[in-house]
Motif scaffolding. Structure first.
Motif, PDB file in Angstrom:
ATOM      1  N   LYS A  99       5.552 -13.585 -20.141  1.00 48.44           N
ATOM      2  CA  LYS A  99       6.642 -14.243 -20.860  1.00 48.44           C
ATOM      3  C   LYS A  99       7.304 -13.289 -21.853  1.00 48.44           C
ATOM      4  O   LYS A  99       6.630 -12.612 -22.625  1.00 48.44           O
ATOM      5  N   LYS A 100       8.632 -13.248 -21.801  1.00 48.97           N
ATOM      6  CA  LYS A 100       9.426 -12.494 -22.755  1.00 48.97           C
ATOM      7  C   LYS A 100      10.647 -13.330 -23.112  1.00 48.97           C
ATOM      8  O   LYS A 100      10.934 -14.331 -22.442  1.00 48.97           O
ATOM      9  N   PRO A 101      11.397 -12.939 -24.145  1.00 47.76           N
ATOM     10  CA  PRO A 101      12.573 -13.729 -24.528  1.00 47.76           C
ATOM     11  C   PRO A 101      13.697 -13.669 -23.497  1.00 47.76           C
ATOM     12  O   PRO A 101      14.725 -14.316 -23.683  1.00 47.76           O
ATOM     13  N   TYR A 102      13.509 -12.912 -22.434  1.00 47.75           N
ATOM     14  CA  TYR A 102      14.525 -12.784 -21.385  1.00 47.75           C
ATOM     15  C   TYR A 102      13.817 -12.848 -20.034  1.00 47.75           C
ATOM     16  O   TYR A 102      12.625 -12.572 -19.926  1.00 47.75           O
ATOM     17  N   LYS A 103      14.570 -13.205 -19.008  1.00 48.13           N
ATOM     18  CA  LYS A 103      13.950 -13.441 -17.703  1.00 48.13           C
ATOM     19  C   LYS A 103      13.970 -12.218 -16.794  1.00 48.13           C
ATOM     20  O   LYS A 103      13.260 -12.182 -15.789  1.00 48.13           O
ATOM     21  N   ASP A 104      14.825 -11.233 -17.120  1.00 45.71           N
ATOM     22  CA  ASP A 104      14.935 -10.067 -16.254  1.00 45.71           C
ATOM     23  C   ASP A 104      15.434  -8.868 -17.046  1.00 45.71           C
ATOM     24  O   ASP A 104      15.867  -8.996 -18.197  1.00 45.71           O
ATOM     25  N   VAL A 105      15.330  -7.700 -16.422  1.00 45.49           N
ATOM     26  CA  VAL A 105      15.891  -6.477 -16.984  1.00 45.49           C
ATOM     27  C   VAL A 105      17.260  -6.247 -16.354  1.00 45.49           C
ATOM     28  O   VAL A 105      17.396  -6.255 -15.124  1.00 45.49           O
ATOM     29  N   ILE A 106      18.269  -6.091 -17.186  1.00 48.21           N
ATOM     30  CA  ILE A 106      19.605  -5.744 -16.701  1.00 48.21           C
ATOM     31  C   ILE A 106      19.718  -4.225 -16.762  1.00 48.21           C
ATOM     32  O   ILE A 106      19.877  -3.642 -17.831  1.00 48.21           O
ATOM     33  N   ASP A 107      19.602  -3.601 -15.615  1.00 46.51           N
ATOM     34  CA  ASP A 107      19.568  -2.139 -15.534  1.00 46.51           C
ATOM     35  C   ASP A 107      20.966  -1.612 -15.235  1.00 46.51           C
ATOM     36  O   ASP A 107      21.444  -1.650 -14.110  1.00 46.51           O
ATOM     37  N   VAL A 108      21.641  -1.130 -16.272  1.00 45.93           N
ATOM     38  CA  VAL A 108      22.980  -0.557 -16.130  1.00 45.93           C
ATOM     39  C   VAL A 108      22.985   0.874 -16.676  1.00 45.93           C
ATOM     40  O   VAL A 108      23.984   1.358 -17.182  1.00 45.93           O
ATOM     41  N   CYS A 109      21.838   1.523 -16.569  1.00 43.28           N
ATOM     42  CA  CYS A 109      21.682   2.871 -17.093  1.00 43.28           C
ATOM     43  C   CYS A 109      22.381   3.896 -16.205  1.00 43.28           C
ATOM     44  O   CYS A 109      22.834   4.930 -16.691  1.00 43.28           O
ATOM     45  N   TRP A 110      22.471   3.613 -14.907  1.00 44.36           N
ATOM     46  CA  TRP A 110      23.000   4.585 -13.953  1.00 44.36           C
ATOM     47  C   TRP A 110      24.308   4.101 -13.352  1.00 44.36           C
ATOM     48  O   TRP A 110      24.623   2.914 -13.361  1.00 44.36           O
ATOM     49  N   GLY A 111      25.050   5.040 -12.758  1.00 45.79           N
ATOM     50  CA  GLY A 111      26.274   4.672 -12.052  1.00 45.79           C
ATOM     51  C   GLY A 111      25.969   4.251 -10.634  1.00 45.79           C
ATOM     52  O   GLY A 111      26.446   4.852  -9.665  1.00 45.79           O
ATOM     53  N   ASP A 112      25.173   3.214 -10.502  1.00 43.06           N
ATOM     54  CA  ASP A 112      24.689   2.746  -9.200  1.00 43.06           C
ATOM     55  C   ASP A 112      25.175   1.318  -8.993  1.00 43.06           C
ATOM     56  O   ASP A 112      24.514   0.362  -9.398  1.00 43.06           O
ATOM     57  N   PRO A 113      26.350   1.128  -8.381  1.00 38.32           N
ATOM     58  CA  PRO A 113      26.915  -0.222  -8.255  1.00 38.32           C
ATOM     59  C   PRO A 113      26.003  -1.197  -7.531  1.00 38.32           C
ATOM     60  O   PRO A 113      25.835  -2.341  -7.968  1.00 38.32           O
ATOM     61  N   HIS A 114      25.394  -0.766  -6.427  1.00 38.67           N
ATOM     62  CA  HIS A 114      24.528  -1.689  -5.684  1.00 38.67           C
ATOM     63  C   HIS A 114      23.265  -2.003  -6.473  1.00 38.67           C
ATOM     64  O   HIS A 114      22.782  -3.140  -6.467  1.00 38.67           O
TER      65      HIS A 114
END
Length: 471
Positions: free
Chosen positions: A32-47
Motif C-alpha cells: 500500500k502506498k498513497p498512489y496506485k502506480d508509478v507514472i514513468d515519464v523519465c524517458w522519451g519513450d511514447p509507448h
C-alpha cells in the motif's frame, strides 16, 4: 563559465531508476502506498508512457515477422502488399537474415527520396547509412571519426546546455572535450550566435574545437529554431571551419502553430553556394521519435553532406565496423517515410490515429504550460516541439541546503522526493547540464491525456507541499 559540461553523477541517476523499478514491483505485490502506480515519464519513450503504436506499422511488422499471416483474410490488402515487398528485399525472404552494413539498399533509396521531397534538394543513397538508432550514428560513427584520444591538444565538440546527456559522455569516452554553449532560457531556450562565439573562445583555452552539435527541435528544452537562428549557426560553423552535427530526430513533433521544422540541409541550400557545397554536415533522424515512437525497434540513419572525398573511404571503413541494424528497425524507418497514401485501405485509420496522437500532444503541451505556470516557484518556457517539458524550479535556500545535506543536487533531491511521495518518475535537470544556480526537471509529454492529467495533479500537490515545508 566552465569549459566542461557538469551533469549529475551517474550513480545517483541509476539509483533513482532502480528505486522507481523497486516501487513498481512493490505496488504489483500489493504493498500500500498513497498512489496506485508509478507514472514513468523519465524517458522519451511514447509507448512506455502509454501511447498506442500505429496499427499499420504493427500490422506490416507482424506480417514480416510471421509471413503465415499473409495467407489469412484479417490484414488489409495494402499491408499484405507492403509486407510482401519488404520480404522480397530480405535475403531468403526473412527478417532474420543479415543485411548490408548500411541497411537494405531499397530502404536506403526510399530514405533518400523522403529527404529529397522534404527539402527540395537531391539526396543520394551513398551518403545515407542506417544504424541501430540515431545515437549510434552519432556516437559510434561520426564522433569516432572526428575525435582521437591521442590528439594534442584534445579535440572538442561544442554541445548545447541543456542537452542530451549521451553526447558529452561519448565525447569524453573518445578522448575529446565537450565544451558547453548555453541556450537562453529567458528567450524560450533560443540558440544565440554571441553565445556560440563566447563558447568557442572559452573552449580554445582547453582544446581544439572541431564540431558543433545542435538539437532541433530541442531535447530537453522543446525549442524550435527559426530560419534566422539556423543561418547564424551555419555561418558560425563555416567561419570557424567546424563540422556541423544536426540532431533532428524530433522533426515530426512540432506543436506550436507559429513554428515549423526546417532541416539544416534545406536551410544550407537556401543560403546557396559556396556554403551549400562546402559546409560539412551530418544530420540524424530516427523511427524512435515522432508519431511512430518505435524506440525499441532501434532504427535510425545519418546523412552526410559535403564530406571530403579523401575522407570518405575512412568513413565507409569505420561504418562497416558497426553491426548491421536490426531489420525490424529498418522496416520501421521505411514505414515512417512511406506511410499509407490516399486510396489505400489503411489510409483512413492511419490518418485517424496520427491525428489523434498529434492532437493529444498539442493538448498536453497546453495543459502543462497552464498548470505549471500557475504554480508558485516553478516556470516553464513554451514547448514548441520535441518530447519533453523542462520546467525550472525556483527552490528555496532551505530546500537547497536540505539537498546538499543529503549529498544530492537540489533537482535530484526534488525528483527523489517526488518519486517517493507521489510515484511520479521524472529526471533532474542536472543530468542534462544547466546554468549554475538553476534547477529543472524533465518529463515526457508524449502520454495519453488521462496520464498527463494525473501526472499534473500529483506534481502540483507535491510541489505546493514541498515548497511550504521547505520555505
Amino acid at each position: 563559465m566552465s569549459s566542461h559540461v557538469r551533469t549529475v553523477r551517474p550513480n545517483q541517476m541509476v539509483a533513482l531508476m532502480e528505486r522507481a523499478a523497486h516501487i513498481k514491483k512493490m505496488l504489483e505485490q500489493g504493498e500500500k502506498k498513497p498512489y496506485k502506480d508509478v507514472i514513468d515519464v523519465c524517458w522519451g519513450d511514447p509507448h512506455g508512457a502509454g501511447m498506442k503504436p500505429l496499427t499499420f506499422v504493427r500490422q506490416v511488422l507482424a506480417a514480416c515477422i510471421y509471413p503465415q499471416l499473409l495467407d489469412g483474410g484479417n490484414l488489409p490488402m495494402d499491408v499484405k502488399r507492403r509486407a510482401q515487398k519488404l520480404l522480397r528485399w530480405c535475403d531468403g525472404g526473412s527478417v532474420g537474415s543479415y543485411t548490408n552494413t548500411g541497411g537494405i539498399l531499397e530502404i536506403v533509396e526510399n530514405l533518400a527520396q523522403f529527404i529529397s521531397q522534404r527539402d527540395g534538394v537531391p539526396a543520394h543513397p551513398e551518403n545515407i547509412w542506417i544504424h541501430p538508432g540515431s545515437q549510434t550514428s552519432l556516437t559510434q560513427s561520426i564522433l569516432t571519426l572526428l575525435l582521437s584520444s591521442e590528439a594534442t591538444p584534445k579535440r572538442g565538440v561544442l554541445v548545447p546546455v541543456p542537452g542530451h546527456s549521451t553526447v558529452p559522455l561519448s565525447v569524453a569516452a573518445l578522448g575529446g572535450v565537450a565544451a558547453p554553449y548555453f541556450l537562453d532560457e529567458e528567450r524560450g531556450w533560443e540558440l544565440r550566435a554571441d553565445e556560440l562565439r563566447r563558447a568557442l573562445a572559452s573552449a580554445r583555452g582547453v582544446c581544439r574545437p572541431v564540431a558543433l552539435y545542435v538539437i532541433n527541435p530541442g531535447n530537453p528544452t522543446g525549442h524550435v529554431q527559426s530560419r534566422k537562428s539556423m543561418e547564424e549557426v551555419i555561418r558560425f560553423v563555416a567561419e570557424n571551419n567546424l563540422f556541423l552535427l544536426a540532431d533532428e530526430v524530433y522533426q515530426g513533433s512540432v506543436y506550436d502553430a507559429n513554428s515549423e521544422f526546417v532541416s539544416y540541409k534545406k536551410r544550407l541550400y537556401e543560403l546557396g553556394p559556396p556554403l551549400a557545397h562546402t559546409l560539412e554536415l551530418a544530420s540524424f533522424h530516427s523511427a524512435s521519435k515522432g508519431l511512430l515512437g518505435e524506440c525499441g525497434l532501434r532504427g535510425g540513419y545519418v546523412e552526410l553532406l559535403n564530406m571530403d572525398p579523401v575522407v570518405m573511404p575512412y568513413v565507409e571503413r569505420l561504418f562497416h565496423l558497426i553491426p548491421s541494424p536490426p531489420v525490424t528497425g529498418q522496416i520501421a524507418l521505411e514505414l515512417m517515410v512511406e506511410p499509407p497514401q490516399p486510396g489505400d485501405p489503411s489510409y483512413p485509420l492511419y490518418m485517424h490515429e496520427t491525428e489523434h496522437t498529434r492532437r493529444t500532444l498539442v493538448d498536453n503541451v497546453k495543459r502543462v504550460l497552464q498548470v505549471l505556470n500557475r504554480l508558485p516557484a516553478i516556470s516553464c518556457q513554451p514547448v514548441r516541439g520535441g518530447a519533453f517539458a523542462f520546467p525550472r524550479l525556483h527552490l528555496t535556500t532551505k530546500a537547497i541546503r536540505k539537498a546538499k545535506d543529503a549529498g544530492m543536487q537540489p533537482d535530484m533531491f526534488y525528483c527523489t522526493k517526488l518519486l517517493e511521495d507521489t510515484g511520479v518518475f521524472v529526471s533532474p535537470g542536472c543530468e542534462y547540464g544547466q546554468k549554475e544556480g538553476t534547477y529543472h526537471i524533465r518529463f515526457c509529454i508524449m502520454t495519453p491525456t488521462d496520464t498527463m492529467e494525473e501526472l499534473l495533479r500529483r506534481l502540483s500537490a507535491f510541489h505546493l507541499k514541498f515548497m511550504k515545508d521547505l520555505s
